[in-house]
Every structure is written in structure tokens, then in C-alpha cells.
Design an enzyme around this catalytic site. Structure first.
Site, PDB file in Angstrom:
ATOM      1  N   SER A 144      49.349 -16.404 -28.158  1.00 41.33           N
ATOM      2  CA  SER A 144      49.557 -16.668 -29.369  1.00 41.33           C
ATOM      3  C   SER A 144      49.164 -15.330 -30.344  1.00 41.33           C
ATOM      4  CB  SER A 144      48.581 -17.879 -29.850  1.00 41.33           C
ATOM      5  OG  SER A 144      48.315 -17.641 -31.521  1.00 41.33           O
ATOM      6  N   TYR A 157      40.435 -22.229 -30.054  1.00 45.40           N
ATOM      7  CA  TYR A 157      41.764 -21.980 -29.471  1.00 45.40           C
ATOM      8  C   TYR A 157      42.203 -20.573 -29.005  1.00 45.40           C
ATOM      9  CZ  TYR A 157      46.936 -21.828 -30.133  1.00 45.40           C
ATOM     10  OH  TYR A 157      48.249 -21.665 -29.788  1.00 45.40           O
TER      11      TYR A 157
HETATM   12  N1  LIG Z   1      53.796 -23.403 -32.847  1.00 43.79           N
HETATM   13  C1  LIG Z   1      53.027 -22.401 -33.046  1.00 43.79           C
HETATM   14  O1  LIG Z   1      52.871 -21.928 -34.204  1.00 43.79           O
HETATM   15  C2  LIG Z   1      52.507 -21.611 -31.779  1.00 43.79           C
HETATM   16  C3  LIG Z   1      52.227 -20.294 -31.927  1.00 43.79           C
HETATM   17  C4  LIG Z   1      51.577 -19.812 -31.011  1.00 43.79           C
HETATM   18  C5  LIG Z   1      51.616 -20.322 -29.673  1.00 43.79           C
HETATM   19  N2  LIG Z   1      51.871 -21.550 -29.560  1.00 43.79           N
HETATM   20  C6  LIG Z   1      51.860 -22.343 -28.423  1.00 43.79           C
HETATM   21  O2  LIG Z   1      53.013 -22.634 -27.836  1.00 43.79           O
HETATM   22  C7  LIG Z   1      53.054 -23.817 -26.902  1.00 43.79           C
HETATM   23  C8  LIG Z   1      53.825 -24.804 -27.370  1.00 43.79           C
HETATM   24  O3  LIG Z   1      53.458 -25.353 -28.685  1.00 43.79           O
HETATM   25  P1  LIG Z   1      54.532 -26.072 -29.783  1.00 43.79           P
HETATM   26  O4  LIG Z   1      54.614 -25.207 -30.878  1.00 43.79           O
HETATM   27  O5  LIG Z   1      55.762 -26.305 -28.937  1.00 43.79           O
HETATM   28  O6  LIG Z   1      53.730 -27.549 -29.678  1.00 43.79           O
HETATM   29  P2  LIG Z   1      54.334 -29.037 -30.018  1.00 43.79           P
HETATM   30  O7  LIG Z   1      55.472 -28.969 -30.785  1.00 43.79           O
HETATM   31  O8  LIG Z   1      53.007 -29.754 -30.557  1.00 43.79           O
HETATM   32  O9  LIG Z   1      54.717 -29.602 -28.629  1.00 43.79           O
HETATM   33  C9  LIG Z   1      53.668 -29.520 -27.406  1.00 43.79           C
HETATM   34  C10 LIG Z   1      54.215 -29.863 -26.117  1.00 43.79           C
HETATM   35  O10 LIG Z   1      53.180 -29.899 -25.284  1.00 43.79           O
HETATM   36  C11 LIG Z   1      52.867 -31.048 -24.752  1.00 43.79           C
HETATM   37  N3  LIG Z   1      51.496 -31.233 -24.400  1.00 43.79           N
HETATM   38  C12 LIG Z   1      50.525 -31.221 -25.249  1.00 43.79           C
HETATM   39  N4  LIG Z   1      49.129 -31.357 -24.716  1.00 43.79           N
HETATM   40  C13 LIG Z   1      49.732 -31.608 -23.343  1.00 43.79           C
HETATM   41  C14 LIG Z   1      48.705 -31.792 -22.178  1.00 43.79           C
HETATM   42  N5  LIG Z   1      47.660 -32.142 -22.198  1.00 43.79           N
HETATM   43  N6  LIG Z   1      49.522 -31.916 -20.981  1.00 43.79           N
HETATM   44  C15 LIG Z   1      50.772 -31.704 -20.739  1.00 43.79           C
HETATM   45  N7  LIG Z   1      51.522 -31.488 -21.911  1.00 43.79           N
HETATM   46  C16 LIG Z   1      50.942 -31.440 -23.293  1.00 43.79           C
HETATM   47  C17 LIG Z   1      53.527 -32.029 -25.690  1.00 43.79           C
HETATM   48  O11 LIG Z   1      53.845 -33.176 -24.764  1.00 43.79           O
HETATM   49  P3  LIG Z   1      53.891 -34.745 -25.150  1.00 43.79           P
HETATM   50  O12 LIG Z   1      54.572 -34.944 -26.766  1.00 43.79           O
HETATM   51  O13 LIG Z   1      54.854 -35.431 -24.235  1.00 43.79           O
HETATM   52  O14 LIG Z   1      52.634 -35.180 -25.511  1.00 43.79           O
HETATM   53  C18 LIG Z   1      54.609 -31.332 -26.266  1.00 43.79           C
HETATM   54  O15 LIG Z   1      55.849 -31.357 -25.271  1.00 43.79           O
HETATM   55  C19 LIG Z   1      51.325 -24.043 -26.821  1.00 43.79           C
HETATM   56  O16 LIG Z   1      50.866 -23.548 -25.735  1.00 43.79           O
HETATM   57  C20 LIG Z   1      50.781 -23.410 -28.203  1.00 43.79           C
HETATM   58  O17 LIG Z   1      49.581 -23.129 -27.916  1.00 43.79           O
HETATM   59  C21 LIG Z   1      52.367 -22.232 -30.699  1.00 43.79           C
END
Ligand SMILES: NC(=O)c1ccc[n+]([C@@H]2O[C@H](COP(=O)([O-])OP(=O)(O)OC[C@H]3O[C@@H](n4cnc5c(N)ncnc54)[C@H](OP(=O)(O)O)[C@@H]3O)[C@@H](O)[C@H]2O)c1
Length: 252
Positions: A144, A157
Site C-alpha cells: 500500500s 494495517y
Molecule cells: N483499495 C485500496 O484503496 C487499496 C489500496 C492499497 C492496497 N490495497 C490492497 O489491495 C488488496 C485488495 O483490496 P481491494 O481494494 O480489492 O479490497 P476489496 O474490494 O474489499 O476485496 C477484497 C478481496 O479480498 C478477499 N478477502 C478478504 N479477506 C480475505 C481473507 N481473509 N481470505 C481470503 N480472501 C479474503 C475478498 O473475498 P470475499 O469477498 O470472497 O470475502 C475480496 O475478494 C488488499 O491486499 C488491500 O490491502 C487496497
């Protein structure tokens, strides 16, 4: 020509879903994981198949290492039955959650949940999957922008994301002899469900991020899915052990 196969954790929604579809568009077959969103993951598989690739979805809780042996056995069977192969090519450790709590208020339960899904999970899942990854394969971890800049409420986090960045360099060093590259992508704030969807749904937060970003807007899933797909492409093969921030120039 045989397709490459990518295993993407947390691909039912958000960035993992987007990366899956970008890889499918490039002819990469998919093993996707979901935790609660089975129907959503199946839909991603259907969309990928419509693009001419093979796709399958398995359940995984990336924060529960006690089930990883069972998961790895499922991946092995799937590779054999669906692809007639023993190994896959690309691993994208994407699954994750956001928990907002000030440093003063963060509980041990919150800390443990975050460390399990963002650090212990990728560590031991990748360790167990190593025999199933081809020599010359790719691993992409997800960090991140919050490891470079700070906002209140994200200490735990961001600490886990700092850990995955250090881990990435050490993995790259140790997996080099197998010609496996290991990099970490660090997205800025992206409009997904993440963190309660605040970047996408809260106009004040969205505008604040846009004003802090050189390119003048908050990130969108396509911005990150494209970059993930790029970093897993043949052309990116000499990029190794690196943190690549993909934030549109946030807080430069
Ligand atoms: N969005 C941002 O601003 C941002 C910025 C920097 C980094 N990130 C990182 O990017 C990655 C993806 O984030 P996103 O924005 O795509 O989030 P998101 O839209 O909330 O999607 C999260 C995904 O991860 C899965 N998930 C959550 N907890 C899990 C667990 N314990 N085991 C297995 N699967 C799990 C969910 O599965 P289900 O729906 O099936 O439960 C979903 O497919 C994360 O690592 C996050 O930290 C995000």
C-alpha cells in the site's frame, strides 16, 4: 501454445477481480480464490471463460494458515484434473481487509486479524505453494502507499504492509536460483469496497485524495488491474525484488 496459469487470492471483488480479467484478456488461465463471495468468483470465472481462457475458483481464508495444506492439495488436484499440469506460473497474493483504528485504540484482535491476512497468510501460503510454482514463475505481493505516507487510523494495517515489502525482497533473494521473480505492488487509495468503500463512496475523502494526487483523481480498479497484469507479463521479467507504487503520484 499452452496458456500460463495465474493463482490470484481474493479475486471475487475489487483489485483481484480486475487483475483476473486483465490477465484473462491476455490469454492467462486462472485459479481464483474467494472467502465469502462464491457467486461473485464464479461470475469472474464465467467472464474469463468468455474471453477464451480456463478458469476455476476455490475457497480460501488467507488468514487461516491451519487450512493451507488442504488448500494446496486442492490446487494440486485442480491443476492435474483441469490442466493436466503439476504447476502454475504466477501467484498474486492480493486478498486483504482494511481495519481503521487509531494506534491508541487498536485491539490485539484487530492486530491479529491484520497480521494473519496480510503477512502470515502470504508468508505460509506462498511457502506451501512453492513446489507448485514453475521455475521462472512470478510472485506479486500487494502492499500500500501507506508504507511511504501516513494517515491516522492505519498504523496496524500499514505495519503489515511494511512487513510484506521486506518479505518480498527476501523472497526474491531466496527464489532467484529458481528464476522466480518476486515484487510488491503498492496501490494508492483505490475506489473499491475496501475500508468500507470510503474512497469510492465518500465524496469528501475522494476529493481529498484527488487533490493529493498528481494525476488529479483517486485510483480506479482498472489502474491497478492493468499494473498487476503488466508486472506479471513476460516483458517485466527483469523487474525483481522491487516495490512498485501505483498511485497516480499520491503525496509526492
Ligand atoms: N483499495 C485500496 O484503496 C487499496 C489500496 C492499497 C492496497 N490495497 C490492497 O489491495 C488488496 C485488495 O483490496 P481491494 O481494494 O480489492 O479490497 P476489496 O474490494 O474489499 O476485496 C477484497 C478481496 O479480498 C478477499 N478477502 C478478504 N479477506 C480475505 C481473507 N481473509 N481470505 C481470503 N480472501 C479474503 C475478498 O473475498 P470475499 O469477498 O470472497 O470475502 C475480496 O475478494 C488488499 O491486499 C488491500 O490491502 C487496497
Amino acid at each position: 501454445m499452452t496458456h500460463k496459469i495465474a493463482l490470484i487470492t481474493g479475486a471475487s471483488r475489487g483489485l483481484g477481480r480486475n487483475a483476473a480479467l486483465k490477465l484473462a484478456a491476455r490469454g492467462v488461465d486462472l485459479i481464483l480464490t474467494w472467502r465469502s463471495g462464491k457467486a461473485e468468483a464464479e461470475e469472474v470465472c464465467q467472464q474469463a471463460r468468455a474471453m477464451g481462457v480456463q478458469a476455476a475458483a476455490l475457497q480460501l481464508d488467507a488468514g487461516d494458515s491451519s487450512r493451507f495444506a488442504e488448500f494446496v492439495a486442492q490446487v494440486k488436484t485442480l491443476l492435474q484434473t483441469q490442466w493436466g499440469r503439476e504447476q502454475f506460473d504466477y501467484l498474486l497474493n492480493n486478498a486483504g481487509i482494511g481495519i481503521h483504528a487509531s494506534f491508541a485504540d487498536t485491539t490485539e484482535e484487530q492486530f491479529d486479524e491484520l497480521v494473519n491476512v496480510h503477512l502470515k497468510g502470504p508468508f505460509f501460503l506462498t511457502q506451501r505453494l512453492l513446489p507448485l510454482i514453475v521455475d521462472g514463475g512470478r510472485i506479486l505481493n500487494v502492499s500500500s502507499g501507506l508504507t511511504r505516507f501516513s494517515f491516522p487510523g492505519l498504523a496496524a494495517y500499514a505495519s503489515m504492509k511494511g512487513g510484506i515489502e521486506v518479505l518480498t525482497r527476501h523472497m526474491a533473494k531466496e527464489l532467484g536460483p529458481r528464476r522466480i521473480t518476486v515484487n510488491v505492488i503498492a496501490p494508492g487509495a483505490i475506489a473499491t469496497d475496501f475500508g468500507g468503500g470510503m474512497t469510492r463512496d465518500n465524496p469528501q475523502i475522494n476529493a481529498a485524495i484527488a487533490s493529493q494526487t498528481a494525476l488529479g483523481r483517486a485510483g480506479l480498479p482498472d489502474d491497478i488491474g492493468d499494473a498487476m497484469s503488466l508486472l506479471l507479463s513476460d516483458e517485466a521479467g527483469w523487474i525483481n525484488g522491487q516495490r512498485i507504487e501505483v498511485s497516480g503520484g499520491m503525496l509526492l
